[in-house]
Scaffold this motif. Sequence first.
Motif, mmCIF file in Angstrom:
data_model
loop_
_atom_site.group_PDB
_atom_site.id
_atom_site.type_symbol
_atom_site.label_atom_id
_atom_site.label_comp_id
_atom_site.label_asym_id
_atom_site.label_seq_id
_atom_site.Cartn_x
_atom_site.Cartn_y
_atom_site.Cartn_z
ATOM 1 N N GLY A 38 0.889 -1.071 -0.011
ATOM 2 C CA GLY A 38 0.101 -0.075 -0.023
ATOM 3 C C GLY A 38 0.925 1.303 0.089
ATOM 4 O O GLY A 38 2.034 1.335 -0.765
ATOM 5 N N GLY A 40 -3.132 2.266 1.505
ATOM 6 C CA GLY A 40 -4.015 2.804 0.921
ATOM 7 C C GLY A 40 -5.017 1.528 0.773
ATOM 8 O O GLY A 40 -4.947 0.643 1.568
ATOM 9 N N SER A 41 -6.150 1.625 0.071
ATOM 10 C CA SER A 41 -7.132 0.722 -0.275
ATOM 11 C C SER A 41 -6.550 -0.521 -0.637
ATOM 12 O O SER A 41 -5.544 -0.670 -1.278
ATOM 13 C CB SER A 41 -8.299 1.397 -1.162
ATOM 14 N N VAL A 46 -10.967 -1.873 -3.576
ATOM 15 C CA VAL A 46 -11.110 -1.176 -4.673
ATOM 16 C C VAL A 46 -12.102 -1.889 -5.961
ATOM 17 O O VAL A 46 -12.822 -1.116 -6.420
ATOM 18 C CB VAL A 46 -9.594 -1.081 -5.497
ATOM 19 N N SER A 49 -15.593 -1.222 -5.021
ATOM 20 C CA SER A 49 -15.963 0.477 -4.881
ATOM 21 C C SER A 49 -16.814 0.719 -5.940
ATOM 22 O O SER A 49 -16.727 0.347 -7.039
ATOM 23 C CB SER A 49 -14.782 1.208 -4.750
ATOM 24 N N ALA A 235 -5.929 8.646 -8.077
ATOM 25 C CA ALA A 235 -5.436 7.713 -7.107
ATOM 26 C C ALA A 235 -4.159 7.974 -6.418
ATOM 27 O O ALA A 235 -4.064 8.211 -5.320
ATOM 28 C CB ALA A 235 -5.727 6.648 -7.140
ATOM 29 N N SER A 238 -3.802 11.475 -4.770
ATOM 30 C CA SER A 238 -4.229 11.544 -3.422
ATOM 31 C C SER A 238 -3.583 10.396 -2.506
ATOM 32 O O SER A 238 -3.978 9.937 -1.226
ATOM 33 C CB SER A 238 -5.694 11.224 -3.318
ATOM 34 N N ASP A 240 -3.091 7.224 -2.750
ATOM 35 C CA ASP A 240 -3.877 5.994 -2.364
ATOM 36 C C ASP A 240 -3.139 4.877 -3.277
ATOM 37 O O ASP A 240 -3.561 4.632 -4.350
ATOM 38 C CB ASP A 240 -5.244 5.917 -2.601
ATOM 39 N N MET A 243 -4.779 1.730 -4.271
ATOM 40 C CA MET A 243 -5.805 1.836 -5.343
ATOM 41 C C MET A 243 -5.144 2.216 -6.629
ATOM 42 O O MET A 243 -5.565 1.504 -7.653
ATOM 43 C CB MET A 243 -6.845 3.289 -4.963
ATOM 44 N N THR A 244 -4.261 2.887 -6.563
ATOM 45 C CA THR A 244 -3.218 2.938 -7.756
ATOM 46 C C THR A 244 -3.006 1.742 -8.487
ATOM 47 O O THR A 244 -3.219 1.554 -9.699
ATOM 48 C CB THR A 244 -2.273 3.929 -7.513
#
Lengths: 546, 354
Positions: A38, A40-41, A46, A49, A235, A238, A240, A243-244
Motif C-alpha cells: 500500500g 491505501g485501499s 477497490v 468500490s 488515486a 491522493s 492511495d 488503489m493506484t
Amino acid sequence: MRNGSTATYVIMALPLLLLMGFLVYPVLGVLILGLVVGPGSSFQEVMSSQVTHATLWFTFLQAAASTILAVVLGLPGAFLLARLEFKGKQAVRAAVILPFILPPIVVVVGFLRMFGSYGFVDSVAMALTGSTESVVNFAAGVPGIVLAHAFYNIPLVILLVSAALERLDPDIEDTAELLGASSIQSLRRIVLPHIMPSLLSAAILTFLFCFMSFPIVLALGQGRYMTLEVLIYYAFSSFDFGMTSSIAVIQILILMALAIAYTAAIRSDKRDAGQTSFIKTIPITELSAPGLLTGILYALLIGVIVVGPMIAVIDSAVFDPVTGQYTLKGFLHLLEVEGGLLPLTNSLFYATLATLFSVVMGIPLAYSLRSRSGLLSNSTSVMILLPLGVSSITIAYGLLRLIAVPTGWAANPWPLIIIAQTLIGVPFTARAIENSLRGIDPSLLEQADSLGANRLQKLFFVELPLLAPGILVGAAFAFAMAIGEMSATLFLKREQNVTLAVAIYENLGVRKFVEAGAASLLLLVVCFIAFLVIQRASESAFKGAI
Amino acid sequence: MVRVVLSGLAREFADGTHIGPIDLTLEDGELLALLGPSGSGKTTTLRMVAGFITPNHGTLTFDGANILDVPPRDRGIGMVLQSVALFPHMSVYQNIAFGLEVSGWSREKTINRVEALSDLLGIRNLLFRRTREISGGEAQRVALARALAKEPQLLLLDEPLSSLDPQLRETLQFEIRKIQKELGVTTLYVTHSQSEAFAISDRVAVLDNGVVSQVGAPEELYNRPKNEFVARFVGGGNIFAGEVVKSTEGEILIHANGWRFQVSGTSQSGSDVVFSVKPEDIRIGLGERPNALAVEVVSIIPLGGMHKIILQFGDRKVTSITQDEDLVRMLKENESSGVWFTFEPSSASLLKTD
C-alpha cells in the motif's frame, strides 16, 4: 555473424536489458508493492468500490462509442480512397497519418475552438438561431471525448482498411460479377470478408487507444468523466497507492487481452494478403451525380471533424475568447522566461535526448527483431509492444516509486521524463528501422563481404547508410511523440520540469486560452515538420508504406 | 449453345492505344482460340465480349440478339483467368457453389450440381479444402468447375494454363477440350501459345495489333498463311521477298536475294511478292549440284526425334526441320563439300503484302 558473435549478442541484448530495468522492473515492482504494502485501499476494497465500477463502465462505453463512430465514419473514406481516382490522391493518402502524430493536448485546444462554446460550430449555430448565447458545445463531456477520439481514429480506419482494399484482386471482383453476384452480394460475400481482418485490427487498435486515453479525457471530461487511466492519476495524487496499483492491474489485464486479440487479427490479415494487386478504381469524373454529392458531403464532414480542429489551433493562437479579441499576447507569453521559454527549452531538451536514445536503442532492437533466433526476435517484439500495452501513467508511476525514490531523483526527476519519453518512442524507431532493414537486399551485404569488409565496416559503410531513411522516419516519429507527450510528464514533473504540452494543459485550467493556443500552434508546426520529414524519408525508404 | 458475332468492335483507350475493329464469328458449340503476341488485344477483345470493357464502336450479338446493353452478370458467361481468382476466404465447395447461391438455387440443387461438376473434373476429394491448400493445376480445375456451374452459354478462358508447367498444361488442355465437347459450350480461348491454340481449338483467330489477321482451322493457318505476320507467328516460316521475273501458267519465277525460286501461283511479271516456306519443306543436300542454292550451316539443334538446322543464305537465315539422322550426321562431319537447299514449288505460299 561468425566472428565477434558474442559482442553482437551483447549489443543486441543491451536494449532488452535496459527495457527490463526501466520498464518491466518498475511496472511489475510497483504493482506488487502497491498491492502488498500500500498504503491505501486494498484490492478487494477497490474492486467493490462504486467509483471503480462506474469508471470501468464509462471507460468501456466511451471506448466502444468512439470505436463505432470511427469505424462508421472511417469506412466510407477507406472505400473512397481505394476506389476513386482523383488528383491529389497521393497527398490525401499521406496526410492521413498527420492526426496520428499530433499531441492530444493540441487537439484538445483545436477542439475547444472548433466545437466548444462560442467556437466555430457554435458561431454558425448561433447565427442560424439568432441567439446571443452559446447554443451547442461539442467539446465538453461525452460528445467532446468521443469526437476527439474519432479525430484520431477515423484516419486510422481509413489507412488500414483502404490498404487492405487495395490488395483486392480485380479479377476476383470480375469473377464474382460474372457469376451473377449483385453489387450488394459482392460487397457482403467478397469485399467484406476480404477487409474483415484489417477492419477488426483497426477497431481493436482504436478501442485500445480510447481505452487508455488520458489527456483528452482529463481535459474534456471536466472531472466528471474518468477513464481508468485518469482514475490511476487521481488515486496517485491522493497518495492511495493501493488503489493506484489495483486499478493499474485491472487496466493492464484488459489491455493485454486487447493486445493479444490485435496480434491475432493482424496475423490473419497477413495470411490473406497474397500478392499485391490493385483494386478496380473509378475516375472521379465518371462518378454519378448522387455519388459525387455523397462524396462531397462526406469530405465536408471529415473536413469539419478532422481538418477543422487543426485549423482552429491556428485561430486559437491569436484569438482570446476571454476578451473576444485578436491579440499577440499568446506569443509574447511564449517569449517570457517564466511563461513559455522554460517549458519550450525543457520540451526541446527532453525530446531531443529521448529521440536520440530511442534511435540508439531502436537499431539493435530492429536487428533483434530480424534475428534468426526465435527467442530473441519474439522477446524483442513482446518488449516493444509493452510500452503500447502498458499505459504511460502506469510506467510513470513505476518509474517514480521504484527508480526516483531510491536514486534521489524525485526532487528533480528530469532523467525519468526522458526515460519515459524514450520508452514511448522506442516502438516507433524499432519498427521503422526494422521496416527498412527488411528492404535491404541481402546480396548487397554479401557483396561487401566478398570485397573484404569486416563486420564494423559493413555496418558503417553499407548498412547504416541504407538504413538512414528508416532511422530518420523512426526519429521523426519518436520526436513528435516525445515533444507532445503529456501524460507521463504531467505525472513525473516538478515545477521546474514543465514542458510545453504540460504548460498548455495548465494554461487551459486557468483560462489562459490564448497562451495555450500559441504554444499549441508551436507544437503543431513542430509536428507538421516531423510529418514532412516522415513523408520525404519514407518515400525513399519504402515507397510511403508506413 | 450460342452463336456469337463480333462486328466492327473497337475500343480506344485514354493512353492512345487502340483495339479493333474486330470482326469475328464463334459458331455454336465451337472452341475458337484467339492467338497473338502480348499487346495484340486478345484480353481486351475477351473483356469486351464479357462486358467489362464497353466498346466505342461496333456490335456484339448472341444468337442474333444485341448484347452490348446487357450487364456482364446477365450474359450467361463463364470465365476462367490466368490468375485463377479463387475466392481466398472460401472452401473449394463454396467457390463452385458461389454463382448458384447468389442466384438463389436451393441447397439441394446446389449440392447436386457441385458434386456432379467435381466428378466431371476429378476434384471431388478437394471439395472441403481451403483454396490455398490446393495446387495450381487443381486450382484451375476448381476455377473451371466454378465457371461451368451455372451452365453458361459461352465460356471465356483467358490464358488459363499459362502459369502451369508444360506437362500439366498438356493434360489440362486435353481435359478442357473433352469437357467442352461433351457440354457443347461455345468457347473463346485466349492464348499466346501457338501449340496450345493448335492443340485445343476448332478454329484459330490470329490477332495482330488489335485486328484479326486471319481466321481458320489450325492446318489452314499453318499450310496457307495469308500474310507475313501469320506465317512468322504460326508457322515459324521462312519468308522470302523478291520480284517476279517470269510468269507461266500456275507457276512463277521469283528473283530473291540473288537467286531464282520456282513457286506455285500466279502473279504479274515485274511485281514484288513475298512468299513463305515451312521449315519441314526445306530440303537440305550435300555435294555438288546444279540448280541448287549453296549455303552454310550455322547451327544444328536437336529437338528430340528431329533436328532443326539453321542455314545462312546471303544476309538472312533459313530454318529447316528434318528427321533424317543420316543427313544430320553427314552435315556434322562435313567440312569440304557444299551444302544446298531446295523446296517444291507447290510447298511455298504466296503472301499478301500491304
